[in-house]
Design a protein around this motif. Sequence first.
Motif, PDB file in Angstrom:
ATOM      1  N   MET A 345     -35.044   6.487  -4.622  1.00 47.11           N
ATOM      2  CA  MET A 345     -35.773   6.641  -5.861  1.00 47.11           C
ATOM      3  C   MET A 345     -37.229   6.323  -5.408  1.00 47.11           C
ATOM      4  O   MET A 345     -38.239   7.006  -5.351  1.00 47.11           O
ATOM      5  N   ALA A 346     -37.486   4.790  -5.046  1.00 46.58           N
ATOM      6  CA  ALA A 346     -38.585   4.400  -4.510  1.00 46.58           C
ATOM      7  C   ALA A 346     -39.281   5.246  -3.424  1.00 46.58           C
ATOM      8  O   ALA A 346     -40.204   5.646  -3.257  1.00 46.58           O
ATOM      9  N   THR A 347     -38.248   5.247  -2.262  1.00 51.40           N
ATOM     10  CA  THR A 347     -38.663   5.884  -1.143  1.00 51.40           C
ATOM     11  C   THR A 347     -39.090   7.259  -1.383  1.00 51.40           C
ATOM     12  O   THR A 347     -39.970   7.831  -0.675  1.00 51.40           O
ATOM     13  N   THR A 348     -38.627   8.058  -2.533  1.00 49.98           N
ATOM     14  CA  THR A 348     -39.018   9.376  -2.664  1.00 49.98           C
ATOM     15  C   THR A 348     -40.458   9.460  -3.219  1.00 49.98           C
ATOM     16  O   THR A 348     -41.374  10.216  -2.535  1.00 49.98           O
ATOM     17  N   TRP A 349     -40.693   8.503  -3.829  1.00 43.90           N
ATOM     18  CA  TRP A 349     -42.437   8.354  -4.254  1.00 43.90           C
ATOM     19  C   TRP A 349     -43.266   8.026  -3.244  1.00 43.90           C
ATOM     20  O   TRP A 349     -44.313   8.439  -3.214  1.00 43.90           O
ATOM     21  N   HIS A 350     -42.713   6.948  -2.384  1.00 46.39           N
ATOM     22  CA  HIS A 350     -43.562   6.836  -1.280  1.00 46.39           C
ATOM     23  C   HIS A 350     -43.639   8.055  -0.405  1.00 46.39           C
ATOM     24  O   HIS A 350     -44.822   8.326   0.074  1.00 46.39           O
ATOM     25  N   THR A 351     -42.821   8.924  -0.305  1.00 49.65           N
ATOM     26  CA  THR A 351     -42.778  10.191   0.419  1.00 49.65           C
ATOM     27  C   THR A 351     -43.896  11.151  -0.270  1.00 49.65           C
ATOM     28  O   THR A 351     -44.720  11.837   0.317  1.00 49.65           O
ATOM     29  N   VAL A 352     -43.777  11.240  -1.677  1.00 51.18           N
ATOM     30  CA  VAL A 352     -44.906  11.992  -2.214  1.00 51.18           C
ATOM     31  C   VAL A 352     -46.513  11.517  -2.132  1.00 51.18           C
ATOM     32  O   VAL A 352     -47.259  12.453  -1.674  1.00 51.18           O
ATOM     33  N   ALA A 353     -46.434  10.225  -1.964  1.00 49.05           N
ATOM     34  CA  ALA A 353     -47.904   9.616  -1.420  1.00 49.05           C
ATOM     35  C   ALA A 353     -48.245   9.810  -0.252  1.00 49.05           C
ATOM     36  O   ALA A 353     -49.474  10.055   0.133  1.00 49.05           O
ATOM     37  N   MET A 400     -47.874  -0.236   8.697  1.00 47.49           N
ATOM     38  CA  MET A 400     -47.932  -0.369   7.531  1.00 47.49           C
ATOM     39  C   MET A 400     -47.608  -1.678   6.833  1.00 47.49           C
ATOM     40  O   MET A 400     -46.391  -1.841   6.969  1.00 47.49           O
ATOM     41  N   GLY A 401     -48.247  -2.432   6.466  1.00 48.87           N
ATOM     42  CA  GLY A 401     -48.102  -3.970   5.928  1.00 48.87           C
ATOM     43  C   GLY A 401     -47.563  -3.722   4.481  1.00 48.87           C
ATOM     44  O   GLY A 401     -47.920  -2.951   3.850  1.00 48.87           O
ATOM     45  N   GLU A 402     -46.650  -4.680   4.343  1.00 43.60           N
ATOM     46  CA  GLU A 402     -45.986  -4.610   2.643  1.00 43.60           C
ATOM     47  C   GLU A 402     -46.868  -4.698   1.771  1.00 43.60           C
ATOM     48  O   GLU A 402     -47.244  -3.725   0.881  1.00 43.60           O
ATOM     49  N   ARG A 403     -48.092  -5.536   1.622  1.00 41.43           N
ATOM     50  CA  ARG A 403     -48.936  -5.941   0.682  1.00 41.43           C
ATOM     51  C   ARG A 403     -49.992  -4.682   0.590  1.00 41.43           C
ATOM     52  O   ARG A 403     -50.138  -4.278  -0.505  1.00 41.43           O
ATOM     53  N   SER A 404     -50.537  -4.194   1.675  1.00 38.01           N
ATOM     54  CA  SER A 404     -51.772  -3.227   1.746  1.00 38.01           C
ATOM     55  C   SER A 404     -50.934  -1.964   1.354  1.00 38.01           C
ATOM     56  O   SER A 404     -51.700  -1.023   0.768  1.00 38.01           O
ATOM     57  N   LEU A 409     -49.890   2.512  -2.676  1.00 38.63           N
ATOM     58  CA  LEU A 409     -49.112   3.499  -3.669  1.00 38.63           C
ATOM     59  C   LEU A 409     -49.422   3.176  -4.919  1.00 38.63           C
ATOM     60  O   LEU A 409     -49.628   4.109  -5.701  1.00 38.63           O
ATOM     61  N   ASN A 410     -49.782   1.892  -5.427  1.00 36.90           N
ATOM     62  CA  ASN A 410     -50.323   1.629  -6.525  1.00 36.90           C
ATOM     63  C   ASN A 410     -51.675   2.451  -7.087  1.00 36.90           C
ATOM     64  O   ASN A 410     -51.757   2.803  -8.128  1.00 36.90           O
TER      65      ASN A 410
END
Length: 626
Positions: A345-353, A400-404, A409-410
Amino acid sequence: MKKTKTEKTVKKTRETPAAEPAFESRLQRHHDELRWLYMELYDNDSMFAELCGRLKSFSDERNQALRRSDAKREAAPDWYKQNDMLGMMFYIDNFAGNMKGVESRLNYLEKCNVNYIHLMPFLDTVEGRSDGGYAVADFRKVQEALGTMEDLESLTAACHKKGINVCMDFVMNHTSQDHEWAKKARQGDGEYMSRYFFFADDEIPRQYEATVPQVFPTTAPGNFTWLPDAQHFVMTSFYPYQWDLNYKNPRVFNEMMYNFLFLANQGIDIIRIDAVPYIWKELGTQCRNLSQVHTIVRMMRMIGEIVCPGVLLLGEVVMEPEKVVPYFGTVEKPECHMLYNVTTMATTWHTVATRDVKLLKKQLDIVNSLPKDYLFLNYLRCHDDIGWGLDYGTLMLEGMGERSHKQYLNDYFQGYAGDSNSRGELYNADPVTGDARFCGTTASMCGVEKADEEKDKQAMEKAIGLDIMLHAYMFMLSGIPVLYGGDEIGQLNDYSYKENPNKAADSRYIHRGAMDWKKAEKISDEDSVEGKIFGRLRRLEQVRKAEKAFVAAADTWTIETWDSSLLCIGRYFEGEKIIGIFNFSEFDKTAWIKEEGEYRDLMTGEDRKAVDVSIPAYGFYYLKRK
Ligand code: GLC
């Protein structure tokens, strides 16, 4: 005097004592393992004997219709793995006012092709400290505003007549501070204090805090709450009014199992075990996913199979895949029947962005390689926030660093990035770690809200296209798709929670708005946004139901498209093959695939080759081999 539900049921069974050989043989089957595990945790013969006795009474109290359904399901154990399963989750008050209201809306649910409803928490809770109902004050009482246990039983029976399964939350990690146990504990009753984690000073709490992460770092920081009247700390992993139960105490385990069986006997088909990874605590650990949690879930599975074998366990494990999968248990010793496909689910929205399917393809390859007995619930969003639990090891290789990346995404989903049309809000933004999660409805995150505000017809078509493509993709995944009630008509974010002091601090309420039945009246109007979304979704649901390649037992795999924005998924079952191609970008694209044979487009009925397929912006195809 008014009789309580339990008294009435017991009486009914006394009048018709049922010869129940099934119970004995089910108990026989599991007794040794159950006893072994129970002794391992509690080493307490008399409490185990009490448990077995009570299992028998709950079995006796189970009504005839439920027993028939148990027997049927035992004979066809894959009953819930079929391609017609489609879920919908909603809050009862938001959806239809109360239980009776839901019962009167079953025709609408049938129109939605839904045959499984998740009734969000409806047990007794205190307004203002309810956490959306996840702070239960009484496991045997329905919130007065929603109805009674009788209403619940009537609703489940009405659902069963229509072939609809009913799911409810079993919040077993904690009780509300308003639960009778908590009230007694607060007054200093040792028997009840031992059902929670009480500490006279902060020495042990401080030791826990050193290793236990925080669930709500901003809205409810820390894992303990000081009770000035009781002069004690109590463990509260979630909100301060949600007191963690101490499962080291066999009384807690037994009583909670009785609550589980009582609820199952009201006709519940699916028990969602809320926050299951948290239920066992050990000093010096993270207090998550400890081995004793698995022992408890395994015992719960056996207890269910002994008393109510038609009931399924759905585990809520919102964690990375390595932590989720163990909750299925093993083939010989299964734990949960179903789990949420949260990373997908989370990866899906990452893909949208990002418009880049690479990470999603990798994630699906992992899920597709798991045994087919493992059944996932697929969803685009639920009542909770979206946490960005992505595979950062892989993303790091792409720079892609985690924090950045979380920040990106936010920003993206708040609509700050130039090519974003999303609307929504942050959740539990932690200034220390820089972490934040996200809240919004599917339609708002897809751009429907912005297009509506700007009265931009073209943007609206694009937004609807993305919304439908995401649902089409979600339906293609292995498992059971679950919609959030209202998403089928494209409901938007609801900002009114900010005016309610009981909700204002919790942005999850932005995507838990009330069903807009005025809008729902437009589902047959093909020119309306509601009609477009509802109609296209309905078509997808019909296709899924008609094609056996969508059963859980089908082979599922991904196919390379040689385009970074196109995801292609194949499914195969008993000679039937379907491939789905999904365009995550706002540009027309070509999937450079070369699948042999003749194909038919399941949405239009047209013939099409599965070779170098052109696919419009945010479009998708379901192609079936002829
Ligand atoms: C689960 C629920 C969430 C709730 C929490 C505490 O994660 O989904 O809404 O806040 O448990 O019970």
